[in-house]
Design a protein around this motif. Sequence first.
Motif, PDB file in Angstrom:
ATOM      1  N   ASN A  21       0.657  -1.119  -0.096  1.00 14.83           N
ATOM      2  CA  ASN A  21      -0.132   0.007   0.194  1.00 14.83           C
ATOM      3  C   ASN A  21       0.678   1.197  -0.122  1.00 14.83           C
ATOM      4  O   ASN A  21       0.335   2.301   0.197  1.00 14.83           O
ATOM      5  CB  ASN A  21      -0.910  -0.099   1.301  1.00 14.83           C
ATOM      6  N   GLU A  22       1.983   1.143  -0.279  1.00 14.20           N
ATOM      7  CA  GLU A  22       2.962   2.392  -0.343  1.00 14.20           C
ATOM      8  C   GLU A  22       2.557   3.282  -1.481  1.00 14.20           C
ATOM      9  O   GLU A  22       2.128   2.903  -2.446  1.00 14.20           O
ATOM     10  CB  GLU A  22       4.184   1.913  -0.434  1.00 14.20           C
ATOM     11  N   GLN A  23       2.569   4.390  -0.978  1.00 13.33           N
ATOM     12  CA  GLN A  23       2.439   5.592  -2.220  1.00 13.33           C
ATOM     13  C   GLN A  23       3.872   5.647  -3.159  1.00 13.33           C
ATOM     14  O   GLN A  23       4.802   5.652  -2.802  1.00 13.33           O
ATOM     15  CB  GLN A  23       1.908   6.556  -1.728  1.00 13.33           C
ATOM     16  N   ASP A  24       3.328   5.641  -4.591  1.00 10.67           N
ATOM     17  CA  ASP A  24       4.443   6.114  -5.486  1.00 10.67           C
ATOM     18  C   ASP A  24       4.515   7.664  -5.199  1.00 10.67           C
ATOM     19  O   ASP A  24       3.758   8.205  -4.720  1.00 10.67           O
ATOM     20  CB  ASP A  24       4.290   5.359  -6.868  1.00 10.67           C
ATOM     21  N   GLU A  31      -1.443  14.292  -4.123  1.00  8.77           N
ATOM     22  CA  GLU A  31      -2.169  14.338  -3.019  1.00  8.77           C
ATOM     23  C   GLU A  31      -1.644  15.779  -2.113  1.00  8.77           C
ATOM     24  O   GLU A  31      -2.434  16.386  -1.633  1.00  8.77           O
ATOM     25  CB  GLU A  31      -1.816  13.286  -1.924  1.00  8.77           C
ATOM     26  N   LEU A  32      -0.351  15.970  -2.303  1.00 10.43           N
ATOM     27  CA  LEU A  32       0.295  17.220  -1.790  1.00 10.43           C
ATOM     28  C   LEU A  32      -0.267  18.531  -2.310  1.00 10.43           C
ATOM     29  O   LEU A  32      -0.414  19.536  -1.754  1.00 10.43           O
ATOM     30  CB  LEU A  32       1.809  17.057  -1.350  1.00 10.43           C
ATOM     31  N   TYR A  33       0.039  18.586  -3.862  1.00  9.19           N
ATOM     32  CA  TYR A  33       0.007  19.567  -4.315  1.00  9.19           C
ATOM     33  C   TYR A  33      -1.074  19.903  -5.547  1.00  9.19           C
ATOM     34  O   TYR A  33      -0.826  20.923  -6.219  1.00  9.19           O
ATOM     35  CB  TYR A  33       1.450  19.872  -5.037  1.00  9.19           C
ATOM     36  N   GLN A  40      -2.960  17.271 -13.871  1.00  9.39           N
ATOM     37  CA  GLN A  40      -3.733  16.181 -14.121  1.00  9.39           C
ATOM     38  C   GLN A  40      -2.869  14.666 -14.097  1.00  9.39           C
ATOM     39  O   GLN A  40      -1.787  14.910 -14.649  1.00  9.39           O
ATOM     40  CB  GLN A  40      -4.656  16.073 -15.218  1.00  9.39           C
ATOM     41  N   CYS A  41      -3.170  13.747 -13.646  1.00  9.25           N
ATOM     42  CA  CYS A  41      -2.413  12.501 -13.535  1.00  9.25           C
ATOM     43  C   CYS A  41      -3.019  11.366 -14.361  1.00  9.25           C
ATOM     44  O   CYS A  41      -4.203  11.106 -14.066  1.00  9.25           O
ATOM     45  CB  CYS A  41      -2.257  12.103 -12.162  1.00  9.25           C
ATOM     46  N   LYS A  42      -2.529  10.765 -15.415  1.00  9.77           N
ATOM     47  CA  LYS A  42      -2.818   9.656 -16.075  1.00  9.77           C
ATOM     48  C   LYS A  42      -2.145   8.657 -15.612  1.00  9.77           C
ATOM     49  O   LYS A  42      -0.990   8.494 -15.682  1.00  9.77           O
ATOM     50  CB  LYS A  42      -2.646  10.006 -17.697  1.00  9.77           C
ATOM     51  N   THR A  43      -2.952   7.158 -15.596  1.00 13.84           N
ATOM     52  CA  THR A  43      -2.314   6.095 -15.141  1.00 13.84           C
ATOM     53  C   THR A  43      -2.442   5.126 -15.996  1.00 13.84           C
ATOM     54  O   THR A  43      -3.590   4.979 -16.662  1.00 13.84           O
ATOM     55  CB  THR A  43      -2.675   5.876 -13.744  1.00 13.84           C
ATOM     56  N   VAL A  93      11.156  18.753  -6.682  1.00 20.29           N
ATOM     57  CA  VAL A  93      12.319  18.571  -6.228  1.00 20.29           C
ATOM     58  C   VAL A  93      12.448  18.419  -4.743  1.00 20.29           C
ATOM     59  O   VAL A  93      13.151  17.571  -4.194  1.00 20.29           O
ATOM     60  CB  VAL A  93      13.158  19.677  -6.953  1.00 20.29           C
ATOM     61  N   GLY A  94      11.753  19.252  -4.171  1.00 16.44           N
ATOM     62  CA  GLY A  94      11.606  19.411  -2.652  1.00 16.44           C
ATOM     63  C   GLY A  94      11.208  18.253  -2.124  1.00 16.44           C
ATOM     64  O   GLY A  94      11.692  17.915  -1.056  1.00 16.44           O
ATOM     65  N   LEU A  95      10.059  17.637  -2.777  1.00 16.59           N
ATOM     66  CA  LEU A  95       9.656  16.197  -2.154  1.00 16.59           C
ATOM     67  C   LEU A  95      10.626  15.158  -2.285  1.00 16.59           C
ATOM     68  O   LEU A  95      10.625  14.201  -1.254  1.00 16.59           O
ATOM     69  CB  LEU A  95       8.163  16.051  -3.218  1.00 16.59           C
ATOM     70  N   ALA A  96      11.127  15.173  -3.583  1.00 12.51           N
ATOM     71  CA  ALA A  96      12.383  14.271  -3.681  1.00 12.51           C
ATOM     72  C   ALA A  96      13.554  14.528  -2.508  1.00 12.51           C
ATOM     73  O   ALA A  96      13.965  13.399  -1.982  1.00 12.51           O
ATOM     74  CB  ALA A  96      12.895  14.172  -4.911  1.00 12.51           C
ATOM     75  N   LYS A  97      13.838  15.731  -2.194  1.00 17.37           N
ATOM     76  CA  LYS A  97      14.875  15.892  -1.304  1.00 17.37           C
ATOM     77  C   LYS A  97      14.376  15.502   0.236  1.00 17.37           C
ATOM     78  O   LYS A  97      15.093  15.234   1.049  1.00 17.37           O
ATOM     79  CB  LYS A  97      15.439  17.469  -1.390  1.00 17.37           C
ATOM     80  N   GLN A  98      13.210  15.730   0.618  1.00 14.13           N
ATOM     81  CA  GLN A  98      12.554  15.201   1.878  1.00 14.13           C
ATOM     82  C   GLN A  98      12.589  13.745   1.744  1.00 14.13           C
ATOM     83  O   GLN A  98      12.612  13.316   2.813  1.00 14.13           O
ATOM     84  CB  GLN A  98      11.004  15.835   1.819  1.00 14.13           C
ATOM     85  N   ASN A  99      12.573  13.306   0.907  1.00 19.04           N
ATOM     86  CA  ASN A  99      12.540  11.745   0.842  1.00 19.04           C
ATOM     87  C   ASN A  99      13.959  11.044   0.297  1.00 19.04           C
ATOM     88  O   ASN A  99      13.942   9.891  -0.357  1.00 19.04           O
ATOM     89  CB  ASN A  99      11.312  11.181   0.119  1.00 19.04           C
TER      90      ASN A  99
END
Length: 155
Positions: A21-24, A31-33, A40-43, A93-99
């Motif tokens: 159930n981990e988020q990609d 979810e955040l932004y 829009q997100c296409k999957t 980029v900030g989200l990647a750096k936070q993780n």
Amino acid sequence: MKRFYFFLLCSLLLLPVTAQNEQDFASRFMELYAKGTTMQCKTVSPSMMERILDLPMVEENKQTQEVLSQLKSIRVIAHQDTTETDNLYTWAVGLAKQNVHRYQPYKDKGGQRLYIRRHKGKIVEIVLLARNKRFTLVNLTGNMSQEFLEQMEAI
């Protein structure tokens, strides 16, 4: 003592469920932004990936089949309003750096950044952040090899 073993067994059984159930990166970013933006997100889901692998033109091309078989899903995030580009790229980029413990920077070249996430020696997630006139985020999940990553770099 029986309760301890029972608790331990239950904990071990729940571990794979929580890992699945981990988020990609893309779903977390949305979810955040996403609120208040034109993103829009296409999957392309795992079941759709299976259907793609069954297409005659893919079955005939072994190299394409090998590459696609390593993918579980593809998510692409894009937006319409070009005034959002810089903020979206900065936030990503900030989200990647936070993780940083999860997403390791792999390549940074002129407005394009590539991050990878590994698990047990396999690449399980690749995140491409691109900024030109618009921001684009491409998120690949699966069990990808180093060769897959090198082929993607060549694109």
